[in-house]
Write a protein that holds these residues in place. Structure first.
Motif, PDB file in Angstrom:
ATOM      1  N   MET A   1       0.837  -1.200   0.000  1.00 24.24           N
ATOM      2  CA  MET A   1       0.000   0.000   0.000  1.00 24.24           C
ATOM      3  C   MET A   1       0.870   1.248   0.000  1.00 24.24           C
ATOM      4  SD  MET A   1      -2.862   1.182   2.772  1.00 24.24           S
ATOM      5  CE  MET A   1      -3.860  -0.249   2.430  1.00 24.24           C
ATOM      6  N   HIS A  22     -13.682   3.420   4.796  1.00 25.24           N
ATOM      7  CA  HIS A  22     -13.264   2.406   5.763  1.00 25.24           C
ATOM      8  C   HIS A  22     -14.375   2.116   6.766  1.00 25.24           C
ATOM      9  CE1 HIS A  22     -10.626   0.196   8.486  1.00 25.24           C
ATOM     10  NE2 HIS A  22     -11.048   0.974   9.467  1.00 25.24           N
ATOM     11  N   GLU A 188      -8.087   3.010  -2.516  1.00 30.99           N
ATOM     12  CA  GLU A 188      -7.730   1.859  -1.697  1.00 30.99           C
ATOM     13  C   GLU A 188      -8.548   1.792  -0.415  1.00 30.99           C
ATOM     14  OE1 GLU A 188      -3.575   2.173  -0.988  1.00 30.99           O
ATOM     15  OE2 GLU A 188      -3.005   1.649  -3.037  1.00 30.99           O
ATOM     16  N   GLY A 193      -6.788  -3.474   3.955  1.00 32.94           N
ATOM     17  CA  GLY A 193      -7.889  -3.850   3.081  1.00 32.94           C
ATOM     18  C   GLY A 193      -9.115  -4.376   3.812  1.00 32.94           C
ATOM     19  N   GLU A 221      -3.946  -7.982   0.181  1.00 37.04           N
ATOM     20  CA  GLU A 221      -2.860  -7.900   1.152  1.00 37.04           C
ATOM     21  C   GLU A 221      -2.065  -9.203   1.125  1.00 37.04           C
ATOM     22  OE1 GLU A 221      -2.367  -6.614   5.781  1.00 37.04           O
ATOM     23  OE2 GLU A 221      -3.778  -8.199   5.288  1.00 37.04           O
ATOM     24  N   ARG A 276      -7.889 -10.294   1.974  1.00 35.60           N
ATOM     25  CA  ARG A 276      -8.111  -8.905   2.375  1.00 35.60           C
ATOM     26  C   ARG A 276      -7.908  -8.064   1.124  1.00 35.60           C
ATOM     27  NH1 ARG A 276      -8.733  -8.089   7.680  1.00 35.60           N
ATOM     28  NH2 ARG A 276      -8.541  -5.842   7.323  1.00 35.60           N
ATOM     29  N   GLU A 278      -7.538  -4.904  -1.121  1.00 31.57           N
ATOM     30  CA  GLU A 278      -7.041  -3.539  -0.972  1.00 31.57           C
ATOM     31  C   GLU A 278      -7.607  -2.591  -2.030  1.00 31.57           C
ATOM     32  OE1 GLU A 278      -2.789  -3.643  -0.912  1.00 31.57           O
ATOM     33  OE2 GLU A 278      -2.716  -4.198   1.211  1.00 31.57           O
ATOM     34  N   SER A 279      -7.731  -3.056  -3.274  1.00 30.58           N
ATOM     35  CA  SER A 279      -8.275  -2.205  -4.326  1.00 30.58           C
ATOM     36  C   SER A 279      -8.711  -3.066  -5.507  1.00 30.58           C
ATOM     37  CB  SER A 279      -7.248  -1.157  -4.790  1.00 30.58           C
ATOM     38  OG  SER A 279      -6.155  -1.779  -5.448  1.00 30.58           O
TER      39      SER A 279
END
Length: 322
Positions: A1, A22, A188, A193, A221, A276, A278-279
């Protein structure tokens, strides 16, 4: 990240931002983990939805090269000639026939993406209202007409439009032996994530496109930096149609595509659902020259149950009375 991501202000005044994203996604995931009965799968988890004012605010930052907005890139960074851009397209108005003979007009706000409903009688008082309704009505053969209002996908859905031109010619000063690509990447999810907890089967993408082959990139991740798993999508009209027979993208129906996580790969590795995330990104690198256009309206993590998406216990009721 990217470490620069962590110093961004989490709650921008104009909405959006990694803090709100988040809190929303982690909160939704926590509710599913705590309140879903063991006998049932998780309900869909919305990752990005441009009817949400905060997701729409992030989409509007694309032109600003904001790290907290959707980001674009192309082979111009290696001396190529491809160009791309992305912009937020707000929703519009569409009509829906009611059982009582009235027409329900739903207007999606251009600023917030929220919906406002009004009822208009069939016997319109003036010709302007009639012309306005005809312009925004669904086509007679639109499958949305036969769906419950909660399942409709309107043509005027707010969305992010990614478009440009791919050129496979290698730049004179390029040090690479290939060219011709464009890419789009989502903001992100911070702090490692979104943990899907092994609770989802597939990625749902509501989009419409030009029948070119697009790659979907899931960054997860991992101990490997920028660990990306890839899948592929093709939408809408057959690519074999002559150009003069191709329909304008704005007049086409939205597609709801389901991409099983198990079909995403990175080399010989297969993606597990205990990830997980992240994007999410999209890449066009099909080796063809020419313009492209890709609209995306919503992305969710979903589960399948007996051939349909599990939306909750009401899914059982709908199937029982069919």
């Amino acid at each position: 990240m990217n470490r620069r991501f962590q110093i961004l202000w989490p709650f921008p005044r104009r909405g959006g931002g990694w803090g709100r994203r988040h809190i929303r996604v982690q909160g939704d995931m926590a509710k599913r983990a705590w309140w879903t009965p063991l006998a049932y799968p998780f309900q869909p988890l919305t990752l990005y939805d441009f009817t949400n004012p905060n997701d729409a605010a992030d989409a509007k930052r694309t032109d600003e090269r904001d790290l907290d907005g959707w980001r674009i890139s192309d082979d111009g960074v290696i001396g190529g000639y491809s160009k791309s851009m992305a912009s937020f397209v707000p929703g519009g108005k569409y009509n829906q026939q009611q059982e009582d003979g009235t027409t329900k007009t739903t207007i999606t706000s251009t600023e917030s993406g929220s919906e406002i409903s009004d009822h208009v009688e069939d016997d319109d008082e003036d010709e302007d209202n009639e012309a306005d309704q005809e312009e925004n009505e669904y086509d007679d053969d639109d499958p949305n007409l036969h769906l419950p209002s909660t399942e409709r996908i309107p043509l005027a859905l707010p969305h992010l439009r990614w478009e440009g031109h791919v050129d496979t010619a290698i730049g004179l000063e390029s040090k690479f032996d290939r060219a011709g690509f464009a890419a789009l990447r989502s903001p992100e999810f911070p702090y490692g994530g979104v943990g899907l907890l092994g609770g989802y089967d597939a990625l749902e993408v509501v989009c419409r496109s030009d029948a070119r082959v697009y790659t979907v990139n899931l960054t997860v991740e991992s101990m490997i930096p920028n660990d990306v798993y890839q899948g592929h999508i093709v939408t809408n009209q057959p690519a074999s149609l002559p150009e003069e027979q191709q329909q304008p993208l704005s007049s086409q129906q939205w597609n709801t595509l389901y991409l099983p996580f198990i079909e995403f790969g990175s080399g010989r590795r297969r993606l597990e659902n205990k990830i997980r995330l992240e994007s999410i990104g999209f890449t066009l690198m099909d080796g063809k020259n020419g313009p492209f256009q890709f609209d995306v309206a919503r992305i969710r993590a979903v589960n399948f149950w007996e051939g349909c998406v599990w939306e909750g216990p009401e899914t059982l009721k709908r199937r029982k009375f069919r």
